[in-house]
Design a protein around this motif. Sequence first.
Motif, short mmCIF file in Angstrom:
data_model
loop_
_atom_site.label_atom_id
_atom_site.label_comp_id
_atom_site.label_asym_id
_atom_site.label_seq_id
_atom_site.Cartn_x
_atom_site.Cartn_y
_atom_site.Cartn_z
N GLN A 81 0.83 -1.21 0.00
CA GLN A 81 0.00 0.00 0.00
C GLN A 81 0.87 1.27 0.00
O GLN A 81 0.52 2.28 -0.61
CB GLN A 81 -0.86 -0.01 1.26
N ASP A 82 2.02 1.20 0.69
CA ASP A 82 2.85 2.40 0.81
C ASP A 82 3.74 2.62 -0.40
O ASP A 82 4.42 3.64 -0.48
CB ASP A 82 3.72 2.30 2.07
N THR A 83 3.79 1.66 -1.31
CA THR A 83 4.61 1.87 -2.51
C THR A 83 3.75 2.26 -3.71
O THR A 83 4.25 2.33 -4.81
CB THR A 83 5.41 0.61 -2.87
N VAL A 84 2.48 2.47 -3.48
CA VAL A 84 1.59 2.87 -4.57
C VAL A 84 1.26 4.35 -4.38
O VAL A 84 0.84 4.76 -3.30
CB VAL A 84 0.31 2.03 -4.59
N ALA A 85 1.48 5.13 -5.40
CA ALA A 85 1.13 6.54 -5.35
C ALA A 85 0.12 6.82 -6.46
O ALA A 85 0.30 6.40 -7.59
CB ALA A 85 2.36 7.41 -5.53
N VAL A 86 -0.96 7.48 -6.10
CA VAL A 86 -1.98 7.83 -7.09
C VAL A 86 -1.98 9.33 -7.26
O VAL A 86 -2.15 10.09 -6.30
CB VAL A 86 -3.37 7.34 -6.64
N VAL A 87 -1.74 9.77 -8.49
CA VAL A 87 -1.71 11.19 -8.80
C VAL A 87 -2.91 11.49 -9.68
O VAL A 87 -3.11 10.82 -10.70
CB VAL A 87 -0.40 11.57 -9.53
N ALA A 88 -3.73 12.42 -9.29
CA ALA A 88 -4.93 12.71 -10.06
C ALA A 88 -5.01 14.21 -10.34
O ALA A 88 -4.46 15.03 -9.61
CB ALA A 88 -6.16 12.25 -9.29
N GLY A 89 -5.68 14.54 -11.42
CA GLY A 89 -5.86 15.95 -11.77
C GLY A 89 -7.15 16.48 -11.20
O GLY A 89 -7.44 16.33 -10.01
N ILE A 90 -7.94 17.09 -12.04
CA ILE A 90 -9.21 17.66 -11.62
C ILE A 90 -10.31 17.01 -12.44
O ILE A 90 -10.13 16.76 -13.63
CB ILE A 90 -9.22 19.20 -11.87
N GLY A 91 -11.43 16.74 -11.81
CA GLY A 91 -12.56 16.18 -12.54
C GLY A 91 -13.18 15.04 -11.77
O GLY A 91 -12.71 14.66 -10.70
N ASP A 99 11.13 4.07 -6.57
CA ASP A 99 10.61 2.83 -5.99
C ASP A 99 9.09 2.80 -5.96
O ASP A 99 8.50 1.75 -5.73
CB ASP A 99 11.15 2.68 -4.56
N LEU A 100 8.44 3.92 -6.18
CA LEU A 100 6.98 3.95 -6.11
C LEU A 100 6.35 3.46 -7.41
O LEU A 100 6.90 3.65 -8.49
CB LEU A 100 6.49 5.38 -5.83
N HIS A 101 5.18 2.82 -7.28
CA HIS A 101 4.34 2.55 -8.45
C HIS A 101 3.43 3.76 -8.60
O HIS A 101 2.53 3.95 -7.79
CB HIS A 101 3.50 1.30 -8.24
N VAL A 102 3.68 4.58 -9.58
CA VAL A 102 2.92 5.81 -9.71
C VAL A 102 1.79 5.60 -10.71
O VAL A 102 2.02 5.19 -11.84
CB VAL A 102 3.81 6.99 -10.13
N ILE A 103 0.58 5.85 -10.25
CA ILE A 103 -0.61 5.69 -11.08
C ILE A 103 -1.21 7.06 -11.31
O ILE A 103 -1.44 7.81 -10.35
CB ILE A 103 -1.63 4.76 -10.40
N VAL A 104 -1.44 7.40 -12.56
CA VAL A 104 -2.07 8.68 -12.89
C VAL A 104 -3.53 8.41 -13.21
O VAL A 104 -3.84 7.57 -14.05
CB VAL A 104 -1.37 9.33 -14.09
N ILE A 105 -4.41 9.11 -12.51
CA ILE A 105 -5.84 9.00 -12.83
C ILE A 105 -6.25 10.32 -13.44
O ILE A 105 -6.04 11.39 -12.85
CB ILE A 105 -6.67 8.69 -11.57
#
Lengths: 292, 272
Positions: free
Chosen positions: B29-39, B73-79
């Motif tokens: 859980q701590d190696t997953v980063a979720v980056v989101a914009g607006i919407g 090291d992070l799994h970066v997910i862009v939403i």
Amino acid sequence: MSLAVHRQTVPTRGVLFVGVGGQGVLLASTILGEVAMAAGLDVKKSEVHGMAKRGGVVFSHVRFGTEVFSPLIGLAEADALVAFEWAEGLRWLPYLKRDGLLVLDLARIVPPAAQRDHRTWTVRYPDLDPAALTGHHGPVVAVDARGRAMQLGSPHVANTILLGVLAARLEFPTALWEEVIERCVPPGTAAVNRRAFHEGRTLEPCALTWAQRWTPPQGVPGWRVAVATAWCKGCDICVRVCPEGILRPDGRGAVEVTVPERCTGCRLCEWLCPDFAITVHSRPAAPAGVAR
Amino acid sequence: MPHILCPGCGHGIVAGALLRAICRLGLDQDTVAVVAGIGCSSRLAGYLDFCTLHATHGRAPAFATGLKLARPDLHVIVITGDGDGLAIGGNHLIHAARRNVDLTCLLFNNEIYGMTGGQLAPTTREGGVATTAPYGNVEPPFDACRLLAAAGATFVARGLAAQPLVLEELIARALAHRGFAFVEVLTDCPEFHGRYNRLGSGAAMLLGQIRATAAVEAHLAPLASTVVHPGLPPVRPPVETGVLVETTRPEFGDRLRAAAARWADAREDHAP
């Protein structure tokens, strides 16, 4: 029964292989045909093709002798019936001679049409009872080929195990069988097939099989649909997708489960609920009268 | 919970598929980063218990690039959504793909700007009615997957909210991919797109996706035209789904760090 092979005139013998698509019925009959041919006999073979879709009935007639005129085995003419599946074996019994050899895998492959009730897994499928067959025909060798094949590490070699069972009762040389099997099986599987063949040659008819041990739960409501009403927005998606039609709007902006015991656990509602409001639990339902 | 999205909106289904995919890969859980914009789509980051970052409109890929460079090291997910990612942040998205940054980008395509009131998006179907296109859209829509494939994304896939299991598989493969992985998810906006265009409820729109897929599989796609017939709702042309591109290319962070190491070596060599 003796299917002795002599150099002189050998009467034509017939072996019928039956099973369902995907079990290797045709490969097994091909191997027997090749062995008989390598032993200097005339062989004719006939089979159904086109059962590529797994689960369809597949059968293959093999007849061999000094001179064979027709590939087809008539009713009550098969000297041996090798059934890769229990119900198929029963279905083809009329083709077996009165004293014919019956080699039977106790594998149980229930066709979809026999699953009368996919909720409780009750099926219309004949009981597994090899003892009931003994006495009506010749020798019955019921083995758990699929279970043994899985022990050998590959469920695909069940057909070779059954060939081994048959080979122990024919009089073709073992070396010939091994050579033909090595030639016919897919590349890279020769070793496991050789092991399977010898397993089959020495396999004893068994009482309790893998197929018998696998008993589906009977009449237990194994699924429970839990709706978190506070999260449900009544979007109607689950109501539309539930194949059993057991969800319906409750009139207060959420959904309710009408006939919980009809849930089959397909989880479409859970996966398609955008609001994470539905969870399908696989444990048995709470006893009646217990409030959640 | 419950989240703010409208009844019948498919975004939650996609979020569920994303969670199951992460769970299946066993990511910490701590190696997953979720980056989101607006919407609407980017709102989901607020409901996920990972490292999350709510970025400025359209700039999620830029924030994610920086995050990935600082924390490889992070799994970066862009939403991101179609308006966020393809219009306002269109450049950021295609340049992240061009650089092949090791990100997983999930683009929710509902053909409309839902959160701001139903304005025309670059993916709105031709003839579709929106609040800023009351007489019907005259612009051809973007094909996000072809755009990103052309920009250089090394994994491009398209899934449907109506097929959550397939979607889960696609997202899992995208997460496992090293390089810029792009998954376009066709979802629905019953409130600002479906209602204006008489496409039915959210459930009807999602089931319509299944029918469109069936049309593609039956090779009937050419029959479904984009021509608008008076009195009939405009159709979204059936599109191919599944993995469309899967290649490998050197990753941006690796190349950057290698270049930095070379530069540091060169500086030491010339040191007095």
